[in-house]
Design a protein around this motif. Structure first.
Motif, short mmCIF file in Angstrom:
data_model
loop_
_atom_site.label_atom_id
_atom_site.label_comp_id
_atom_site.label_asym_id
_atom_site.label_seq_id
_atom_site.Cartn_x
_atom_site.Cartn_y
_atom_site.Cartn_z
N VAL A 190 13.42 11.19 19.35
CA VAL A 190 13.71 10.20 18.31
C VAL A 190 14.83 10.71 17.41
O VAL A 190 15.74 9.95 17.04
CB VAL A 190 12.44 9.89 17.49
CG1 VAL A 190 12.78 8.95 16.33
CG2 VAL A 190 11.38 9.27 18.38
N ASP A 191 14.82 12.01 17.09
CA ASP A 191 15.89 12.58 16.26
C ASP A 191 17.21 12.59 17.01
O ASP A 191 18.28 12.35 16.42
CB ASP A 191 15.51 14.00 15.83
CG ASP A 191 14.29 14.02 14.93
OD1 ASP A 191 13.90 12.93 14.43
OD2 ASP A 191 13.71 15.11 14.72
N VAL A 192 17.16 12.88 18.31
CA VAL A 192 18.37 12.87 19.12
C VAL A 192 18.95 11.45 19.15
O VAL A 192 20.17 11.25 19.02
CB VAL A 192 18.08 13.38 20.54
CG1 VAL A 192 19.31 13.21 21.44
CG2 VAL A 192 17.66 14.84 20.51
N ALA A 193 18.08 10.46 19.33
CA ALA A 193 18.54 9.07 19.36
C ALA A 193 19.19 8.68 18.05
O ALA A 193 20.24 8.01 18.03
CB ALA A 193 17.36 8.16 19.67
N ASP A 215 9.52 6.90 29.81
CA ASP A 215 8.29 6.75 29.03
C ASP A 215 8.53 6.77 27.53
O ASP A 215 7.66 6.39 26.74
CB ASP A 215 7.30 7.88 29.38
CG ASP A 215 6.79 7.76 30.81
OD1 ASP A 215 6.94 6.67 31.38
OD2 ASP A 215 6.25 8.74 31.34
N SER A 216 9.69 7.21 27.11
CA SER A 216 9.98 7.32 25.68
C SER A 216 10.59 6.05 25.10
O SER A 216 10.98 6.03 23.93
CB SER A 216 10.93 8.50 25.43
OG SER A 216 12.20 8.22 26.01
N PHE A 217 10.68 4.99 25.90
CA PHE A 217 11.39 3.78 25.46
C PHE A 217 10.82 3.22 24.15
O PHE A 217 11.54 3.03 23.17
CB PHE A 217 11.33 2.71 26.57
CG PHE A 217 12.02 1.44 26.22
CD1 PHE A 217 13.38 1.29 26.42
CD2 PHE A 217 11.33 0.37 25.66
CE1 PHE A 217 14.03 0.12 26.09
CE2 PHE A 217 11.96 -0.80 25.33
CZ PHE A 217 13.33 -0.93 25.54
N SER A 218 9.51 2.98 24.12
CA SER A 218 8.90 2.38 22.91
C SER A 218 9.00 3.32 21.72
O SER A 218 9.26 2.89 20.59
CB SER A 218 7.43 2.03 23.19
OG SER A 218 7.34 1.03 24.17
N CYS A 221 12.60 3.22 20.39
CA CYS A 221 12.90 1.95 19.72
C CYS A 221 12.19 1.86 18.37
O CYS A 221 12.78 1.43 17.37
CB CYS A 221 12.48 0.79 20.61
SG CYS A 221 13.51 0.60 22.08
N ARG A 222 10.93 2.25 18.33
CA ARG A 222 10.20 2.18 17.05
C ARG A 222 10.83 3.11 16.02
O ARG A 222 10.96 2.76 14.84
CB ARG A 222 8.73 2.54 17.27
CG ARG A 222 7.90 2.45 15.99
CD ARG A 222 6.42 2.58 16.27
NE ARG A 222 5.88 1.44 16.96
CZ ARG A 222 5.50 0.31 16.36
NH1 ARG A 222 5.67 0.17 15.05
NH2 ARG A 222 5.01 -0.68 17.04
N GLY A 223 11.25 4.32 16.47
CA GLY A 223 11.89 5.24 15.53
C GLY A 223 13.19 4.69 14.98
O GLY A 223 13.46 4.78 13.77
N LEU A 224 14.00 4.10 15.85
CA LEU A 224 15.27 3.53 15.39
C LEU A 224 15.03 2.36 14.43
O LEU A 224 15.79 2.18 13.47
CB LEU A 224 16.09 3.06 16.60
CG LEU A 224 16.63 4.16 17.51
CD1 LEU A 224 17.34 3.58 18.71
CD2 LEU A 224 17.56 5.10 16.75
N ILE A 225 13.99 1.55 14.69
CA ILE A 225 13.70 0.41 13.82
C ILE A 225 13.18 0.88 12.47
O ILE A 225 13.57 0.37 11.42
CB ILE A 225 12.70 -0.55 14.51
CG1 ILE A 225 13.36 -1.21 15.73
CG2 ILE A 225 12.21 -1.61 13.54
CD1 ILE A 225 12.41 -1.97 16.61
N LYS A 226 12.28 1.86 12.49
CA LYS A 226 11.72 2.39 11.24
C LYS A 226 12.82 2.94 10.34
O LYS A 226 12.78 2.79 9.11
CB LYS A 226 10.70 3.48 11.54
CG LYS A 226 9.28 2.98 11.71
CD LYS A 226 8.33 4.14 11.94
CE LYS A 226 6.89 3.70 11.92
NZ LYS A 226 6.44 3.22 10.61
N ASN A 227 13.79 3.61 10.93
CA ASN A 227 14.88 4.20 10.14
C ASN A 227 15.99 3.21 9.85
O ASN A 227 16.99 3.56 9.23
CB ASN A 227 15.46 5.41 10.88
CG ASN A 227 14.44 6.54 11.03
OD1 ASN A 227 13.59 6.72 10.16
ND2 ASN A 227 14.51 7.27 12.14
#
Length: 1158
Positions: A190-193, A215-218, A221-227
């Motif tokens: 999530v940090d890399v994204a 497997d890390s798709f959701s 996406c949730r991390g990018l949306i939260k931030n």
């Protein structure tokens, strides 16, 4: 296979390839082209080289296929070399570099991972071995990640030669994927994204990274949306984040709706939600409503105010920027406009030839809206209403023109078409600015005229009860009465959303309605011709004729234009069912007001006509209790209850407005009220409270005010016993083929008493299993034979069973039952004269109930019935007198004081109170009279208990009755019974001082006698103070009474002093002093006549000082006392001599009771 697409020359992972990776579908992977497969090599190589957790045979085969697939790809060797380095040492160096940078404050100083770069970063990457490539990429990535952590949410774009060189992008992507896979704790995905968003080509790197870790798709996406930002189109960072997430969802379209749900949940990136909806292509297209309309409508019209505010801000902010083709908002508006235009009826000039069957449209130049487009058109209208009214969207000229064309189109006559016309009409009212030119105004007027013309056809063809015709009428009425706020409420209610509409904006529409389309006379004449709604209930929603009639009644339009509405209202009340419609009760109230209150003082005859008695009786013809069970009722219980509410409310309002009315409307006759089964209907309504809404409580209020005798607490308790669980179980056990007795058989069994008591008992026991409603046919036979039960030798069980049946009947037909019972229990002399009382007779003179056969007073079960009727008729008489005085008397004139009845000190009370108290007083006195007559001991005691219980209730209900009864007085012999049997009689302590102050000697004597029993029964501090007062009054009277009155007063009151001393020993000194004082006065009067009286004073003084020596052992009198006198001697003696002997006897009784108490 989904086609590949490119962005700025870069090839992204296709949805087909991502699904193959997600499911590890080797067959699909083998079908990929070399460029597609190249993007997935990092994951595939690791999959082939690393030891698997799955040791199954199938995976072994799949692994061989993967190895075969990779064998021909040259880039695999470089990835294998990357996987061969020591990642543990690499991680340690990376963490040391992070610590070094943290100490240096984040500055780009010395690097442990990369040192002494000879050339640019790109050339270094090209000439480096695998380990150095990993170090170069890791160092660059950590630098971006650290800067992101220190940026406090501010977006930046870092220039990095390594991530921008198109030649080495694939190799850098390989290194990036390997680094994240091998060092997950150092590089959380999530940090890399998040870091990749801050470099060029970041979205491409991000898609490759996620494709290699599917497997890390959701999570990503949730991390990018939260931030993410709350409003993504406001900043470059928000747009880049939205674009990256959009690319991710295009790579995995099956999760696009889930990602959109995350956006709404977090209230971040509204543009992304719209973009995903625009990109979404459902498998099966829904012709009704598009995904975009559904999504935006859900946001703006949902129940979550936070979401609504968030998306409204997106619309408002988006309008402030110049129109940009890349803006998601403008893409959304363009798509909505395309959808709107696609369903618009084609203009005659532009119609295609294959639509010739739709050529004949309206005069506006547009044909009818196609049936399959109606639902979609309604959804679009509501969406534009929400966008304009809630989100503040300002439509362009093109949007406004197309919207008006859609709103004024003519749908087919279906329920959906009716809904569409209603929505269009309300949108016109909510946004009158859509009509800006004279041509558009003319188009709107023509469309409204078409609505009026086609309303009846639409209602009949569509088969709906709520049509747009009622709404037109309602709006017209609101405009005529200038109730603009009501129009706004109506519009918001129909549209299903709260919109801020300024009343001033409706001025143009008001002019059109009131001057061009609907004059008030047209509205009134049209409304009365509208058909009533069949089976009207709360289940029928929308705007109905009843809403229009209600508003016209409130504005007095019918009376103003002399239009009769009575028949319409009566028909509508007859066409009702449960659950009751909420507008019915307000309609009845408004109708009653229009009957009783003229529309203007200048024209007092301008009122509506009331419903006739014949029409009312026709409603109740099949519900007279015994009727209505043999066959189907003609009218529903709802109709009957509404008519009952109308009558009761009409009578109440008629009484309340008698003084203001010049011409008094006619009241309904008592004969009509006697034929309405009020209690039966109320009982039925009690079981339907949920379906009747507020009607049941309104009926109870009217009943308690106008018919209090039908609201007795005892009746409600009895109903619980009759309708409870146990009686229900007993009735369920009753066989259906059981013997059913006729009224004639019951009558014959009564006639053969007491010989046939066993047969009568069998019939009565059977009747106890029936419900109160089923007992009604037997009421005549039961009551007419009551007099036969007064004969001797009638079993008590028969009497008790009859009492139980009577109480059951009383729950459904009390008024008729009471009249029948009173007439049946008359004395034999009256029966011979065939004198029959009516309901009115008994309300005028409730004491008729007590003028029954005297044997009833020694028959407890029948006496219980008589007392129940007496209590009811006293309440009925009170209500009757109240109504009578309101009709005839001047309310400002108060009647004379109640003191004329022997109660001084009372404030002035109306005549109705005097009459009510008089009836209650006479009833109480009659009951007290019958208590003391002789008879069987057991029956007498039971009757006494019943009467005392009723008197107790009467005293509690109105303490004035207790005051009246005791000021009038009753035989002293009843005092022990009343004080012991009536618990509330202690309230007499409040007014005994007032009674002692009366000038009549008899009332003073009665007060002291009553007080003596109260002190014994209630030895309270208050009783003590009143007793002291009584002794003081006796002392005062001694000094003012004449010799004859002294004897009359003290002879009955001296024995009461014994009770005072027994209850309160501290009074002994006061009583002894009083006795000595009375003795002195009497002895002085007889000193010359009787020499043996001389020692009396000395004996009394001695008894006062030494009471213990007054009695010798064994209870013998001392030598100081006078010898016992015979009754003849006392009777013939002088009154003062008798009083002297009475004083000494009183002294001795006090001493005896005191010593025995010790």
């Amino acid at each position: 296979m989904t086609c590949l697409f490119c962005l700025t020359g870069l090839q992204f992972v296709s949805s087909y390839a991502f699904e193959a990776m997600q499911k590890v579908d080797v067959v699909r992977l083998a079908a990929l082209s070399d460029p597609e497969l190249r993007l997935l090599l990092p994951c595939l190589v690791r999959m082939a080289l690393c030891a698997p957790a799955d040791q199954s045979q199938s995976w072994a085969q799949d692994k061989k296929l993967i190895l075969r697939l990779l064998s021909g790809v040259e880039a695999v060797n470089s990835i294998v070399a990357l996987l061969s380095v020591d990642f543990h040492a690499l991680e340690q160096d990376a963490r040391k570099e992070q610590q070094l940078r943290h100490k240096a404050g984040g500055s780009n100083g010395e690097s442990i991972l990369v040192s002494q770069l000879q050339h640019g970063l790109t050339l270094e990457f090209e000439h480096s071995d695998p380990l150095r490539r990993l170090r170069l990429t890791l160092s660059e990535l950590l630098a971006v990640m650290n800067k992101v952590a220190d940026s406090n949410g501010e977006f930046f774009l870092k220039s990095s030669e390594l991530f921008e060189s198109p030649v080495y992008l694939e190799e850098v992507a390989d290194v990036l994927c390997i680094l994240q896979a091998e060092l997950p704790s150092l590089l959380p995905i999530v940090d890399v994204a998040e870091a990749l968003l801050h470099v060029r080509n970041g979205d491409w790197f991000l898609c490759l990274l996620v494709a290699n870790v599917p497997d890390s798709f959701s999570e990503v996406c949730r991390g990018l949306i939260k931030n993410g930002e709350r409003q993504d189109e406001e900043s470059v960072g928000g747009r880049r984040r939205t674009e990256a997430l959009r690319q991710l969802c295009q790579m995995n379209p099956s999760q696009a709706l889930n990602i959109r749900a995350m956006v709404v949940e977090e209230c971040h990136l509204p543009g992304l939600g719209v973009a995903l909806t625009l990109d979404y292509k459902p498998d099966s297209a829904d012709d009704a409503v598009s995904p975009l309309v559904s999504y935006v409508s859900g946001l703006l019209l949902g129940t979550n105010s936070k979401v609504r505010t968030w998306f409204s801000m997106f619309i408002r902010n988006g309008q402030q920027r110049k129109r940009e083709s890349s803006s998601v908002l403008w893409q959304m508006r363009r798509q909505l406009l395309l959808e709107l235009v696609s369903i618009l009826p084609r203009s005659r000039s532009t119609r295609v030839s294959n639509d010739g069957d739709m050529e004949e449209g309206g005069s506006s130049g547009y044909s009818g809206l196609r049936e399959e487009h109606v639902v979609k058109a309604s959804a679009l209208l509501r969406l534009y209403c929400a966008l304009m009214g809630i989100a503040g969207l300002r439509p362009t000229d093109e949007e406004a023109e197309q919207l008006l064309q859609l709103m004024t189109s003519r749908p087919p006559a279906t329920p959906a078409g009716v809904r569409f016309v209603s929505l269009s009409f309300c949108k016109l009212l909510a946004f009158p600015t859509l009509v800006s030119t004279p041509e558009q105004e003319q188009l709107m007027v023509m469309w409204l005229s078409w609505m009026i013309k086609e309303e009846e056809y639409f209602e009949s063809a569509a088969g709906v009860s709520a049509s747009f015709g009622e709404m037109l009428l309602l709006v017209a009425m609101y405009f005529h009465s200038n109730q603009l706020s009501s129009i706004i409420e109506l519009v918001c209610s129909t549209l299903g959303m709260k919109i801020a509409i300024k009343p001033s904006s409706l001025s143009k529409m008001k002019t059109i309605f009131t001057q061009e389309i609907f004059t008030e006379q047209v509205v009134t004449a049209h409304a009365v011709r509208v058909a009533v709604t069949n089976n009207l209930s709360a289940n029928i929603t929308g705007f109905l004729p009843i809403h229009c009639i209600y508003q016209l009644l409130r504005s007095r339009a019918f009376t103003k234009h002399k239009v009769s509405i009575k028949d319409w209202i009566y028909r509508q009340l007859c066409e009702t069912t449960t659950p009751i419609h909420t507008q019915l009760i307000p309609l009845i109230d408004a109708y009653i007001n229009s009957i009783l209150t003229p529309a203007s003082k200048a024209n007092p005859e301008a009122t509506n006509q009331p419903i006739t008695e014949q029409e009312i009786l026709s409603v109740f013809q099949s519900s007279q209790g015994e009727a209505g069970r043999g066959g189907r009722q003609r009218y529903s219980i709802t109709t009957q209850l509404l008519i009952l509410y109308y009558i009761l409310s009409y009578e109440e309002n008629l009484l309340a407005s008698t003084k203001q009315l010049g011409m008094k409307p006619k009241s309904y006759s008592a004969a009509l009220m006697d034929q309405i089964p009020i209690k039966y209907l109320i009982t039925q309504a009690q079981g339907l409270q949920q379906e009747l809404g507020g009607l049941h409580s309104a009926l109870l209020r009217l009943l308690a005010t106008n018919y209090p005798h039908l609201c007795l607490v005892e009746d409600w308790v009895c109903e619980e016993e009759v309708t409870g669980t146990l009686p229900l179980l007993r009735r369920m056990m009753l066989p259906s083929n059981t013997c059913r007795y006729t009224q004639n058989q019951l009558h014959q069994a009564f006639q053969k008493l007491p010989s046939s008591s066993h047969r009568l008992m069998r019939i009565l026991e059977h009747l106890t299993l029936l419900s109160p409603g089923d007992l009604i046919p037997y009421a005549e036979a039961l009551t007419s034979s009551m007099a036969l039960l007064l004969e001797p030798a009638v079993p008590r069980r028969v009497l008790q069973t009859l009492n139980k049946l009577w109480m059951g009947l009383n729950t459904v037909m009390p008024r008729r039952l009471w009249v029948m019972t009173v007439n049946a229990l008359q004395p034999s002399a009256k029966l011979l004269r065939q004198q029959k009382y009516t309901q009115n007779d008994l309300m005028v003179d409730p004491l008729v109930v007590l003028r029954c056969d005297q044997r009833v007073y020694r028959c407890p079960p029948l006496m219980d019935i008589v007392l129940h009727m007496l209590n009811g008729y006293l309440l009925a008489s009170k209500a009757y007198l109240h109504c009578h005085l309101k009709e005839t008397a001047d309310f400002d004139r108060q009647s004379q004081s109640v003191s004329t009845m022997g109660v001084p000190g009372q404030p002035d009370t109306p005549e109705v109170t005097r009459e009510e108290l008089k009836n209650a007083l006479l009833a109480a006195q009659s009951l007290l009279k019958n208590i003391r007559e002789g008879g069987l001991l057991s029956d007498l005691r039971e009757v006494q208990c019943l009467i005392c219980c009723l008197l107790h209730q009467m005293f509690i209900a109105d303490p004035n009755i207790a005051k009246l009864v005791h000021f009038q007085g009753y035989p002293q012999a009843l005092l022990p019974l009343t004080v012991a049997g009536i618990p509330s009689i202690h309230i007499c302590l409040d007014f005994i001082p007032e009674l002692l102050a009366q000038p009549q000697l008899e009332k003073q004597i009665f007060a002291i006698q009553l007080l003596s029993y109260l002190c014994t029964q209630y030895a309270l501090p208050k009783s003590l103070s009143v007793a002291r007062l009584a002794i003081s009054v006796m002392g005062t009277l001694l000094t003012v009474l004449t010799r004859a009155k002294r004897f009359s007063f003290f002879m009955p009151t001296l024995p009461c002093l014994v009770a005072f001393c027994q209850a309160f020993p501290p009074l002994y000194d006061d009583v002894a002093a009083l006795l000595v004082q009375v003795g002195q006065v009497c002895a002085s009067d007889v000193a010359t006549k009787a020499r043996d009286i001389d020692p009396l004073i000395a004996r009394l003084q001695y008894l006062k000082e030494k009471p213990q020596e007054a009695l010798v052992p064994g209870g013998q009198s001392s030598k100081l006392t006078l010898p016992q006198r015979t009754a003849e001697e006392l009777g013939g003696a002088d009154p003062d001599v008798q009083l002297c002997y009475c004083i000494e006897a009183t002294f001795m009784d006090i001493i005896s009771s005191t010593l025995h108490g010790l």
